[in-house]
Scaffold this active site. Sequence first.
Site, PDB file in Angstrom:
ATOM      1  NE  ARG A 252      50.597  32.400  38.002  1.00  0.00           N
ATOM      2  CZ  ARG A 252      49.438  32.963  37.644  1.00  0.00           C
ATOM      3  NH1 ARG A 252      48.888  33.856  38.460  1.00  0.00           N
ATOM      4  NH2 ARG A 252      48.854  32.665  36.497  1.00  0.00           N
TER       5      ARG A 252
ATOM      6  NE  ARG B 294      51.570  40.562  33.995  1.00  0.00           N
ATOM      7  CZ  ARG B 294      50.790  39.544  34.270  1.00  0.00           C
ATOM      8  NH1 ARG B 294      50.891  38.933  35.441  1.00  0.00           N
ATOM      9  NH2 ARG B 294      49.902  39.111  33.399  1.00  0.00           N
TER      10      ARG B 294
ATOM     11  CG  HIS C 227      49.509  40.394  41.457  1.00  0.00           C
ATOM     12  ND1 HIS C 227      49.394  39.311  42.296  1.00  0.00           N
ATOM     13  CD2 HIS C 227      48.603  40.197  40.473  1.00  0.00           C
ATOM     14  CE1 HIS C 227      48.469  38.494  41.827  1.00  0.00           C
ATOM     15  NE2 HIS C 227      47.972  39.015  40.716  1.00  0.00           N
TER      16      HIS C 227
ATOM     17  CG  ASP D 192      39.851  37.667  42.017  1.00  0.00           C
ATOM     18  OD1 ASP D 192      40.356  38.726  42.422  1.00  0.00           O
ATOM     19  OD2 ASP D 192      39.970  37.269  40.845  1.00  0.00           O
TER      20      ASP D 192
ATOM     21  CD  GLU E  90      46.877  41.299  43.915  1.00  0.00           C
ATOM     22  OE1 GLU E  90      46.762  42.118  42.984  1.00  0.00           O
ATOM     23  OE2 GLU E  90      46.439  40.135  43.847  1.00  0.00           O
TER      24      GLU E  90
END
Length: 386
Positions: A138, A161, A239, A284, A343
């Site tokens: 994270r 990832r 990200h 978002d 991003e």
Amino acid sequence: MAFRFITYLACIVFLAAAVDATEAHDHHHMDPAPSPGLPAPPSCALSSPPSAACFSGESVSDVRMSSAGTATAANEKPAMEIAKGINGLEKIILRDVRGSSVEIYFYGAQVTSWKNEHGEELLFVSSKAIFKPPKPIRGGIPICFPQFSNLGPLEAHGFARNRFWSLDPSPSPFPTNSSNKTFVDLILKPTEEDMKIWPHSFEFRLRVTLGPAGDLMLTSRIRNTNTDGKPFQFTFAYHTYFSVSDISEVRVEGLETLDYLDNLQNRQRFTEQGDAITFESEVDKIYLSTPTKIAILDHEKKRTFVIRKDGLPDAVVWNPWDKKAKAMADFGDDEYKHMLCVEAAAIEKPITLKPGEEWRGRQELSAVPSSYRSGQLDPQRVLQGS
């Protein structure tokens, strides 16, 4: 033995130019779901980080090379170093002579630290981040491939990832324009388990470059290596989690008047207002057809992050705010105040590659002092500058 090792590693890490030109092409956020268990790869396979055995008997803690590919003196910090990170996971450290640095884990090829010449951390990593495969890390710069978020059948944000990458022993040549940038090349190829969940053969090459001014560049090249003649599609994002002083004192410039998909409203399409983006609640959004340059202005720190990107037409802006922060096990309850994700991405129009074709997507990050005018941050000099 040591000389052969140094010669080998010098082929991988050396002074070179950052990528200057990208190939033209037309070309969220769900809480990360646990991925299936990872098979144990052989020690030197492309799906694993190099162990000590991969380095002709040298200990990874002794891998110390200068940018020119020569061993450094014992009292000097090397330009590139492989070291043990959290929970024993191996990482690469790149350093510039002026003091800036970058850390990249082999797990996920994930950048987890980017510090300026004063040693100030510019990326956010949660204090509760789980550095334990197969969980994603994270923070930093996770790579979303071959799927962004839940836009497809795979686990959220795909599998790149949470796979182990390896040093690329034979990277393709890049355009060059100077000789004072340090970089490392990593590569990911699918395992048999990956082919079961996403039946496409590919080579994903990533170059992480630290420039002399402390700029950080990531260049991804993805090639379709299918032998059955079939094309494949993917979505992609860097990200990036930026570290900010106080989210309420941050604004984003460069996305005004653009259309966006709101992930909090079933990805309905809206048009952004003319003012800079500020933050008072959860955000978002996937901004579409974005410019090649975006600025993040931190009023309190008097710092501006500049994102320059190529091959990545979209830009995601995300902050979970308080309720979602408390619901995430790997995220501190109040940490949303000190981070912002912006991003560089290719989401609305998935990338299609025929066998033998290659896509390239690049982002360059820089942190510069903010200029002031009448008590306000003045981003125009940054956005209009080179």
